[in-house]
Design an enzyme around this catalytic site. Structure first.
Site, short mmCIF file in Angstrom:
data_model
loop_
_atom_site.label_atom_id
_atom_site.label_comp_id
_atom_site.label_asym_id
_atom_site.label_seq_id
_atom_site.Cartn_x
_atom_site.Cartn_y
_atom_site.Cartn_z
N LYS A 10 0.85 -1.20 0.00
CA LYS A 10 0.00 0.00 0.00
C LYS A 10 0.87 1.24 0.00
O LYS A 10 2.05 1.23 0.38
CB LYS A 10 -0.94 0.02 1.21
CG LYS A 10 -0.26 0.00 2.60
CD LYS A 10 0.23 1.34 3.08
CE LYS A 10 0.87 1.28 4.46
NZ LYS A 10 1.60 2.52 4.83
N ASP A 137 -2.70 -1.59 10.09
CA ASP A 137 -2.72 -1.67 8.63
C ASP A 137 -3.25 -3.00 8.09
O ASP A 137 -3.48 -3.13 6.89
CB ASP A 137 -1.31 -1.45 8.06
CG ASP A 137 -0.84 -0.01 8.17
OD1 ASP A 137 -1.67 0.87 8.46
OD2 ASP A 137 0.37 0.23 7.98
#
Length: 301
Positions: A10, A137
């Site tokens: 990401k 996350d």
């Protein structure tokens, strides 16, 4: 019998950070975009829990119970009365310790792989709950695409994206500890009024429209001053990428990987070449996003 799950890296196109909470975490407005760099996590029944890893920088990956992949297997097994007796192999392609959620990706990948292997029938809600327990996350690694993360980043709202965005990532020599970067953020903002974090409407609109130029004008990372304070050499890397034509240059998450938004695939290659030639990074990766979240690519047979 084995199951393989592919899971993406990401980039944070916005990372707005609030003041430290009493529990030591920070409230965030974290706009995640999954990008096409992937780890593959394969789980196979075994006599006991075992982790192996291959690929770039695999020697930096812990192979004990501190690995998020191991913790994911243990957490899912505990919920369903199972023994976490699997061999987890991580084929690494996401940069290690680079602010791109590689460890979180492995946790999400192992969770989905074990759920598929064991046939637990866990709902997506249950899997996301376990992800949130593992780390801030990890839920996004399961979800993929684009999302706004609030709380400490684990409360996700999927976001629409109207096109593909081209990225270059420059990998630094050396690492940065995420807790150290947050600690430096606290030091740099001590005595100031840190605003409550909120997603920028113009950034969300740029994502919806697939407009790279508008997105570049909106990207921001509140941790970047702290990362640069601890790792000043990153400033030169950012400057090289900007000079080479990147629309935006920023530290990825807590760093030390730096991210460069390009106007096209061709421009991304030009930025990558300039970064490599500059000697300010040890390697570069070129890719695009959004990318899908954790996906089973080789189910049990």
């Amino acid at each position: 019998m084995s199951v393989t799950v592919r899971v993406p890296a990401k980039v944070n196109v916005q990372l707005a950070v609030g003041a430290a909470r009493p529990d030591g975490f920070h409230d965030l407005a974290n706009v995640f975009l999954a990008v096409g760099l992937y780890d593959e996590v394969t789980v196979t029944p075994a006599a006991e829990l075992k982790i192996t890893c291959s690929g770039p920088d695999a020697h930096q990956v812990p192979l004990d119970a501190s690995n998020l992949a191991a913790r994911a297997a243990i957490a899912l097994a505990a919920r369903h009365g199972l023994a976490p007796d699997v061999h987890i192999h991580i084929a690494k392609d996401i940069p290690v310790a680079g602010g791109m959620a590689g460890g979180s990706a492995d946790g999400a990948g192992a969770l989905l792989a074990c759920d598929t292997l064991w046939g637990t029938g866990a709902s997506r809600t249950e899997l996301l709950e376990i992800c949130a327990e593992l780390g801030s996350d990890v839920p996004f690694s399961l979800l993929g695409g684009a999302a706004l993360g609030t709380g400490r980043g684990e409360l996700l709202e999927p976001l629409p994206v109207g096109g593909s965005f081209h990225w270059v990532f420059a990998l630094a020599d050396g690492g940065l500890s995420t807790p150290a970067v947050y600690g430096e953020f606290d030091r740099l903002t001590a005595g100031t009024d840190v605003p409550a974090p909120a997603a920028k409407p113009e950034l969300l609109a740029a994502l919806r429209a697939g407009d790279a130029t508008a997105l570049a004008a909106s990207v921001v990372n509140d941790l970047q001053p702290a990362a640069l304070s601890l790792f000043p050499a990153l400033a030169r890397t950012l400057a090289v990428g900007s000079a080479a034509g990147a629309l935006a240059s920023l530290v990825s998450g807590s760093g030390p990987t730096t991210a460069f938004l390009a106007k096209s695939a061709e421009s991304a290659e030009e930025v990558a070449s300039a970064l490599l030639a500059s000697g300010t990074c040890r390697a570069v990766r070129v890719t695009s996003g959004p990318a899908p979240g954790a996906t089973v690519v080789a189910p049990a047979v």
